[in-house]
Design an enzyme around this catalytic site. Sequence first.
Site, PDB file in Angstrom:
ATOM      1  N   THR A  34      10.507 -16.691  11.483  1.00 47.58           N
ATOM      2  CA  THR A  34       9.835 -15.637  12.236  1.00 47.58           C
ATOM      3  C   THR A  34       8.419 -16.110  12.553  1.00 47.58           C
ATOM      4  O   THR A  34       8.061 -17.268  12.305  1.00 47.58           O
ATOM      5  CB  THR A  34       9.789 -14.338  11.432  1.00 47.58           C
ATOM      6  OG1 THR A  34       9.063 -14.560  10.217  1.00 47.58           O
ATOM      7  CG2 THR A  34      11.194 -13.861  11.103  1.00 47.58           C
ATOM      8  N   PHE A  79      11.752 -15.788  -1.726  1.00 52.79           N
ATOM      9  CA  PHE A  79      10.464 -15.402  -1.148  1.00 52.79           C
ATOM     10  C   PHE A  79      10.605 -14.609   0.151  1.00 52.79           C
ATOM     11  O   PHE A  79       9.688 -13.869   0.519  1.00 52.79           O
ATOM     12  CB  PHE A  79       9.630 -16.655  -0.810  1.00 52.79           C
ATOM     13  CG  PHE A  79       9.189 -17.466  -1.976  1.00 52.79           C
ATOM     14  CD1 PHE A  79       8.044 -17.140  -2.684  1.00 52.79           C
ATOM     15  CD2 PHE A  79       9.906 -18.592  -2.368  1.00 52.79           C
ATOM     16  CE1 PHE A  79       7.618 -17.904  -3.752  1.00 52.79           C
ATOM     17  CE2 PHE A  79       9.486 -19.366  -3.433  1.00 52.79           C
ATOM     18  CZ  PHE A  79       8.343 -19.025  -4.133  1.00 52.79           C
ATOM     19  N   THR A 132       5.652  -8.041  -5.405  1.00 53.32           N
ATOM     20  CA  THR A 132       4.234  -7.768  -5.225  1.00 53.32           C
ATOM     21  C   THR A 132       3.748  -6.668  -6.154  1.00 53.32           C
ATOM     22  O   THR A 132       4.543  -5.804  -6.569  1.00 53.32           O
ATOM     23  CB  THR A 132       3.969  -7.341  -3.761  1.00 53.32           C
ATOM     24  OG1 THR A 132       2.619  -6.905  -3.620  1.00 53.32           O
ATOM     25  CG2 THR A 132       4.880  -6.199  -3.340  1.00 53.32           C
ATOM     26  N   ASP A 133       2.457  -6.666  -6.436  1.00 54.74           N
ATOM     27  CA  ASP A 133       1.875  -5.573  -7.221  1.00 54.74           C
ATOM     28  C   ASP A 133       1.774  -4.277  -6.424  1.00 54.74           C
ATOM     29  O   ASP A 133       1.563  -3.202  -6.986  1.00 54.74           O
ATOM     30  CB  ASP A 133       0.508  -5.968  -7.772  1.00 54.74           C
ATOM     31  CG  ASP A 133      -0.517  -6.329  -6.709  1.00 54.74           C
ATOM     32  OD1 ASP A 133      -0.184  -6.324  -5.501  1.00 54.74           O
ATOM     33  OD2 ASP A 133      -1.671  -6.639  -7.080  1.00 54.74           O
ATOM     34  N   GLU A 134       1.941  -4.349  -5.101  1.00 55.10           N
ATOM     35  CA  GLU A 134       1.789  -3.152  -4.276  1.00 55.10           C
ATOM     36  C   GLU A 134       2.871  -2.112  -4.545  1.00 55.10           C
ATOM     37  O   GLU A 134       2.714  -0.939  -4.172  1.00 55.10           O
ATOM     38  CB  GLU A 134       1.745  -3.529  -2.802  1.00 55.10           C
ATOM     39  CG  GLU A 134       0.535  -4.377  -2.454  1.00 55.10           C
ATOM     40  CD  GLU A 134       0.318  -4.543  -0.962  1.00 55.10           C
ATOM     41  OE1 GLU A 134       0.502  -3.559  -0.218  1.00 55.10           O
ATOM     42  OE2 GLU A 134      -0.025  -5.662  -0.547  1.00 55.10           O
ATOM     43  N   TYR A 158       5.738  -1.316   3.802  1.00 60.72           N
ATOM     44  CA  TYR A 158       5.912  -2.635   3.187  1.00 60.72           C
ATOM     45  C   TYR A 158       6.196  -2.513   1.702  1.00 60.72           C
ATOM     46  O   TYR A 158       7.202  -3.026   1.193  1.00 60.72           O
ATOM     47  CB  TYR A 158       4.672  -3.501   3.410  1.00 60.72           C
ATOM     48  CG  TYR A 158       4.588  -4.660   2.451  1.00 60.72           C
ATOM     49  CD1 TYR A 158       5.584  -5.633   2.412  1.00 60.72           C
ATOM     50  CD2 TYR A 158       3.515  -4.778   1.563  1.00 60.72           C
ATOM     51  CE1 TYR A 158       5.518  -6.691   1.521  1.00 60.72           C
ATOM     52  CE2 TYR A 158       3.447  -5.836   0.671  1.00 60.72           C
ATOM     53  CZ  TYR A 158       4.444  -6.786   0.647  1.00 60.72           C
ATOM     54  OH  TYR A 158       4.386  -7.829  -0.234  1.00 60.72           O
ATOM     55  N   LYS A 162       9.620  -3.398  -0.572  1.00 62.62           N
ATOM     56  CA  LYS A 162       9.613  -4.346  -1.690  1.00 62.62           C
ATOM     57  C   LYS A 162      10.055  -3.654  -2.974  1.00 62.62           C
ATOM     58  O   LYS A 162      10.773  -4.245  -3.796  1.00 62.62           O
ATOM     59  CB  LYS A 162       8.229  -4.967  -1.857  1.00 62.62           C
ATOM     60  CG  LYS A 162       7.865  -5.972  -0.779  1.00 62.62           C
ATOM     61  CD  LYS A 162       8.806  -7.174  -0.741  1.00 62.62           C
ATOM     62  CE  LYS A 162       8.633  -8.084  -1.939  1.00 62.62           C
ATOM     63  NZ  LYS A 162       9.474  -9.314  -1.818  1.00 62.62           N
ATOM     64  N   LEU A 198      -6.508 -11.414   5.130  1.00 64.39           N
ATOM     65  CA  LEU A 198      -7.961 -11.250   5.088  1.00 64.39           C
ATOM     66  C   LEU A 198      -8.719 -12.573   5.077  1.00 64.39           C
ATOM     67  O   LEU A 198      -9.583 -12.814   5.932  1.00 64.39           O
ATOM     68  CB  LEU A 198      -8.345 -10.425   3.858  1.00 64.39           C
ATOM     69  CG  LEU A 198      -9.859 -10.211   3.668  1.00 64.39           C
ATOM     70  CD1 LEU A 198     -10.423  -9.322   4.767  1.00 64.39           C
ATOM     71  CD2 LEU A 198     -10.150  -9.628   2.290  1.00 64.39           C
ATOM     72  N   ARG A 222      -8.966  -5.815  -4.898  1.00 66.89           N
ATOM     73  CA  ARG A 222      -7.726  -6.548  -5.111  1.00 66.89           C
ATOM     74  C   ARG A 222      -7.950  -7.594  -6.204  1.00 66.89           C
ATOM     75  O   ARG A 222      -9.067  -8.077  -6.402  1.00 66.89           O
ATOM     76  CB  ARG A 222      -7.266  -7.245  -3.814  1.00 66.89           C
ATOM     77  CG  ARG A 222      -7.026  -6.285  -2.644  1.00 66.89           C
ATOM     78  CD  ARG A 222      -5.836  -5.395  -2.910  1.00 66.89           C
ATOM     79  NE  ARG A 222      -5.539  -4.501  -1.799  1.00 66.89           N
ATOM     80  CZ  ARG A 222      -5.921  -3.229  -1.737  1.00 66.89           C
ATOM     81  NH1 ARG A 222      -6.665  -2.712  -2.720  1.00 66.89           N
ATOM     82  NH2 ARG A 222      -5.572  -2.469  -0.713  1.00 66.89           N
ATOM     83  N   HIS A 292      -4.615   3.431   2.914  1.00 67.29           N
ATOM     84  CA  HIS A 292      -5.096   2.186   2.317  1.00 67.29           C
ATOM     85  C   HIS A 292      -5.287   2.350   0.812  1.00 67.29           C
ATOM     86  O   HIS A 292      -6.123   3.141   0.353  1.00 67.29           O
ATOM     87  CB  HIS A 292      -6.422   1.814   2.982  1.00 67.29           C
ATOM     88  CG  HIS A 292      -6.831   0.393   2.747  1.00 67.29           C
ATOM     89  ND1 HIS A 292      -7.983  -0.143   3.270  1.00 67.29           N
ATOM     90  CD2 HIS A 292      -6.247  -0.612   2.057  1.00 67.29           C
ATOM     91  CE1 HIS A 292      -8.096  -1.401   2.915  1.00 67.29           C
ATOM     92  NE2 HIS A 292      -7.057  -1.714   2.171  1.00 67.29           N
TER      93      HIS A 292
END
Length: 353
Positions: A34, A79, A132-134, A158, A162, A198, A222, A292
């Site tokens: 992608t 991944f 992910t930690d999100e 997102y 996950k 970022l 973060r 956010h």
Amino acid sequence: MILVTGGAGFIGANFVLDWLRHSDEAVLNVDKLTYAGNLHTLASLDADPRHVFVRADICDAQALDALFAAHRPRAVVHFAAESHVDRSIHGPADFVQTNVVGTFVLLEAARRYWSTLDDAARGAFRFLHVSTDEVFGSLAATDPQFSETTPYAPNSPYSATKAGSDHLVRAYHHTYGLPTLTTNCSNNYGPYQFPEKLIPLMIANALAGKPLPVYGDGRNVRDWLYVGDHCSAIREVLARGEPGQTYNVGGWNEKANIEVVETICDLLDDARPKATGSYREQIAFVTDRPGHDRRYAIDARKLERELGWRPAETFETGLAKTVRWYLDNQDWVDEVASGEYRKWVETNYAKRA
């Protein structure tokens, strides 16, 4: 041989390169290519017989079955994912398809293959899912760090997708006995990161004389993990992790976004100074992203206690290496700065000024 999905993306490609620096074991690299997949990242492996690349979609069960049958990997390191929060806000369907459906299809293919193995090979097989930690949601300033037992509370399309993939991996271990491992990492940074994230975005914009867009008040925090450290943690978990377990991977580097951007500016001021003034003068605060999350922070003590892993890089050493890499690899940066990338940056930031 190990099978790596998403091995042309940022973390996946770094892992493939890292793996082949430390091992002679071959890698079957499966990537859909992608917008964020870039084979140029893997150019150093073009003549390396240990690296077998196949362009395929993890949602394609027939292709996966054929790859498992032909190459007979002893492990899967997964991944492949859509990973950018802002893209998930603008277009969540792709995230559901890749992160949830794709992980399901891959798990099914792995389970079918695993069921054909003899007892020794079945016992040795591993399916390592990189997450992910999100998935844990957002922390207040005084909240304890995320641990492996923190309840899931995803706040974006997102992170929700996950979280769904994490739950599927857990279920396949508990229901079918598939020997799975899950890692939940904090924010990665380092070489070869696509310049929508970022740190590479700030470097690219700074050098181009463009504004450095910082969401909201810039105080979102973060935990930053150098990608090389993440790769070493995955190798440890794959080698010695307990099937069915999850392991948090963090850098022990909690930083506010504005602090990260200012540090990048200071490093660029030293390495490539402007004719006048500082890169800090280009910082521009823009409208915050919807929903956010305020703070993420990883407690990685389980990984240290059980497997002896700790990050080798501090934030200062890792960021200095990263800035230097981008300065020294402008050809790679120019190649990924495609028309699609430029359209994305325009779409995402044009209305935030």
